[in-house]
Enzyme design. Structure first.
Site, PDB file in Angstrom:
ATOM      1  N   THR A  18       0.976  -1.008   0.137  1.00  9.78           N
ATOM      2  CA  THR A  18       0.011   0.003  -0.031  1.00  9.78           C
ATOM      3  C   THR A  18       0.907   1.181   0.024  1.00  9.78           C
ATOM      4  OG1 THR A  18      -1.489  -1.281   1.199  1.00  9.78           O
ATOM      5  CG2 THR A  18      -1.860   1.103   1.388  1.00  9.78           C
TER       6      THR A  18
ATOM      7  N   ASN B 155      -3.276  -3.975  -2.480  1.00  9.43           N
ATOM      8  CA  ASN B 155      -3.311  -5.021  -1.624  1.00  9.43           C
ATOM      9  C   ASN B 155      -1.992  -5.510  -1.480  1.00  9.43           C
ATOM     10  OD1 ASN B 155      -4.350  -6.035   0.633  1.00  9.43           O
ATOM     11  ND2 ASN B 155      -5.356  -7.955  -0.790  1.00  9.43           N
TER      12      ASN B 155
HETATM   13  N1  GLY Z   1      -5.241  -3.875   1.718  1.00 11.75           N
HETATM   14  C1  GLY Z   1      -4.830  -3.229   2.725  1.00 11.75           C
HETATM   15  C2  GLY Z   1      -6.191  -2.631   3.234  1.00 11.75           C
HETATM   16  O1  GLY Z   1      -6.718  -1.822   2.851  1.00 11.75           O
HETATM   17  O2  GLY Z   1      -5.976  -2.391   4.669  1.00 11.75           O
END
Ligand code: GLY
Length: 566
Positions: free
Chosen positions: A379, A399
């Site tokens: 992220t 992700n």
């Molecule tokens: N994909 C990590 C989150 O949204 O927490």
């Protein structure tokens, strides 16, 4: 970490508004991560020096924080393809100069053809490879809808904001050593997931300074420049996404793309001492967790315990444990499930939660199903402050690192694997070890629960802290610790970001510490009964701190992160 790079596009960074003919000349440029900047007008801090510089150039030309954020976000989609994206989603928290606070949700959605048990085999076993990799792992992307929702607050034409990203994709940029390492690591997965060659693999191993050229991505960005949001969700790009889905047995359809919309929500706001904290509401768990944790420490006089003593770390660990237990039980997309948010953040409830807290003794996470925490930089977060008093805090994600590793053929961008953030099966941990239940079960059009926590703190009504981080479930705990470091321990901006962090998420019942965490404190925590596990970097926190109109911007030491300002 300095590379000599010859290419044309970076000329834009210093010359917004110049003709493209003027820009079409070789330009030699050295770039390196600048970790700290002190300035007075505006600042941008992001995961990549080139993206921070694109944003700062927009600020210098008179753009506001939203203009700079949009340009930075689009540049990150090119120069930081592991997490910057147009094939994923994100959240924005912003404070406008007129005092208004905004939360914008452009989280991916489950496709219309998605169903609760879509990742279970006939015996009911979770097939996590399907929720984490390849076409079926992708949720309907929200990033471009989010950018156009951000445009409502921008002041410059979109064409000017997207052009640096187009140039960087078209002409290429020199990758960093960390990017070369990651691309080499993921080579086989890129080859397996994609039927035709992508920009992300080549015959020889990547090395620092190699040029990454993304012609197909550049063409996609040009369609978005010329047709706006429809340049992504309709026409050629949409057709390419659907064709890619058909090639890999994915389920995103034209209808999914046409119906996607970003959503403004009421920001989550609360006070801590003399500070006003503005953060992300559901479908992120992050804001609720930060509010719970700040409130659970609020009566405990943590400032007197001092930074990273065993007592302070124990208290923070126990509030992290309790907040994460609530995450697994209660939280999901508020458009689909009822979540008792008011109760979860109420003083009475949180006081009750802390009743069994025993200083000097480890608590216990009684449920089993230990998870596994994946350590990746999936992220990305960036912060912007302008000279007008607007503050923007944005976290976006694919992700996993490089998302599903599936590149849309002909369109050149990577699709997310965000479906794994749903609870694929109650009690089965996702890639971050987070577990959930029906509240976060898959349903068509539903948004998967997130941990992303873009946050702004006001002091006397003015922006004081702008922060956020990547790191999956470690996001809320990293933001919490950064806030406590500044607001309780009085730490400077640099240390607040870069001093070692720790993380507890209820399950697994382990206390994770960074490798430079003090050994003496680790031993004291072990004596209290904690299972302490050293691990790699926790988060990559970006921070802007404003003190009496003086701006300090910090890029995390843990990556290529870079702070720029003027
Ligand atoms: N994909 C990590 C989150 O949204 O927490």
């Amino acid at each position: 970490m300095t590379w000599k790079i010859t290419f044309t596009c970076l000329a834009f960074i210093f010359s917004v508004g110049r003709s493209s003919a003027q820009l079409k000349r070789d330009y030699t440029f050295n770039y390196a991560s600048q970790k700290k900047v002190n300035c007075h007008n505006g600042a941008v801090v992001s995961a990549h020096p080139l993206a921070s510089r694109v944003g700062t150039a927009i600020l210098k030309k008179g753009g506001n924080a939203f203009d700079a954020a949009i340009a930075t976000q689009l540049a990150l989609a090119v120069v930081y393809p592991g997490a910057g994206n147009i094939g994923g989603g994100g959240f924005m928290v912003a404070h406008l100069k007129d005092g208004k606070n905004i939360a914008l949700d452009y989280r991916e959605k489950a496709p219309i053809l998605a169903s609760r048990d879509m990742y279970l085999d006939s015996a009911g076993n979770a097939q996590l490879h399907l929720s984490q990799d390849g076409h079926l792992a992708a949720g309907v992307p929200g990033a471009i809808a989010g950018i156009f929702a951000e445009m409502k607050y921008a002041s410059l034409p979109f064409k000017k904001l997207i052009q640096p990203a187009i140039d960087l994709a078209e002409n290429g940029f020199a990758i960093t050593a960390a990017q070369a390492k990651a691309l080499n690591e993921y080579r086989d997965e890129f080859l397996q997931r994609n039927g035709s060659p992508t920009a992300f693999t080549k015959d020889d191993p990547w090395k620092a300074g190699d040029m990454l050229i993304q012609k197909e991505l550049s063409a996609t960005l040009k369609r978005i420049r010329d047709k706006g949001q429809k340049g992504f969700y309709e026409g050629e790009t949409a057709k390419l996404i659907v064709a890619e889905m058909q090639r890999g047995k994915g389920i995103i359809t034209m209808a999914d793309l046409q119906h996607y919309s970003a959503k403004e929500r009421d920001a989550l706001e609360f006070d801590h001492k003399k500070f006003h904290i503005i953060t992300m509401p559901l479908p992120s768990s992050g804001g609720i967790l930060v509010e719970q944790m700040m409130k659970m420490i609020s009566e405990k006089k943590i400032a007197k315990m001092k930074f990273q003593t065993a007592a302070a770390v124990q208290l923070m660990t126990e509030v992290e444990r309790r907040a994460f237990a609530d995450r697994g039980e209660f939280l999901g997309d508020p458009d689909f499930v009822k979540v008792p948010v008011e109760t979860l953040v109420s003083d009475a409830y949180l006081k009750e939660r802390m009743k069994d807290f025993e200083p000097g003794k480890a608590g216990s996470s009684t449920l089993t199903k230990p998870g596994h925490i994946k350590e990746s930089e999936q992220t990305t977060h960036f912060c912007v402050l302008d000279k007008f008093g607007n503050a923007v805090s944005i976290t976006t994600t694919l992700n996993d690192s490089y998302g599903s590793k599936t590149v849309v053929t002909g369109a050149g961008f990577i699709l997310n694997d965000e479906m794994d953030d749903f609870s694929v099966k109650p009690g089965v941990p996702n890639m971050y070890g987070a577990i959930g239940n029906d509240k976060n079960a898959i349903a068509p059009g539903k948004r998967m629960l997130s941990s992303m926590t873009p946050t702004i703190v006001l002091k006397k009504g003015e922006p004081y802290i702008i922060t956020g981080t990547p790191g999956g479930t470690t996001i809320p705990t990293s933001v919490f610790q950064t806030l406590v470091n500044i607001m309780e321990f009085g730490m400077n901006a640099d240390d607040a970001v870069n001093k070692p962090k720790f993380h507890h998420q209820w399950l697994p019942d382990s206390l994770y510490i960074e490798k430079d965490f003090p050994v003496t404190i680790q031993k004291q925590l072990e004596q209290m009964g904690y299972k302490v596990k050293p691990r790699s970097a926790i988060g990559r926190t970006e921070l802007i701190l404003i003190k009496r109109r003086s701006i300090i911007a910090i890029g995390d030491k843990r990556g290529d992160d870079d702070a720029e300002g003027y």
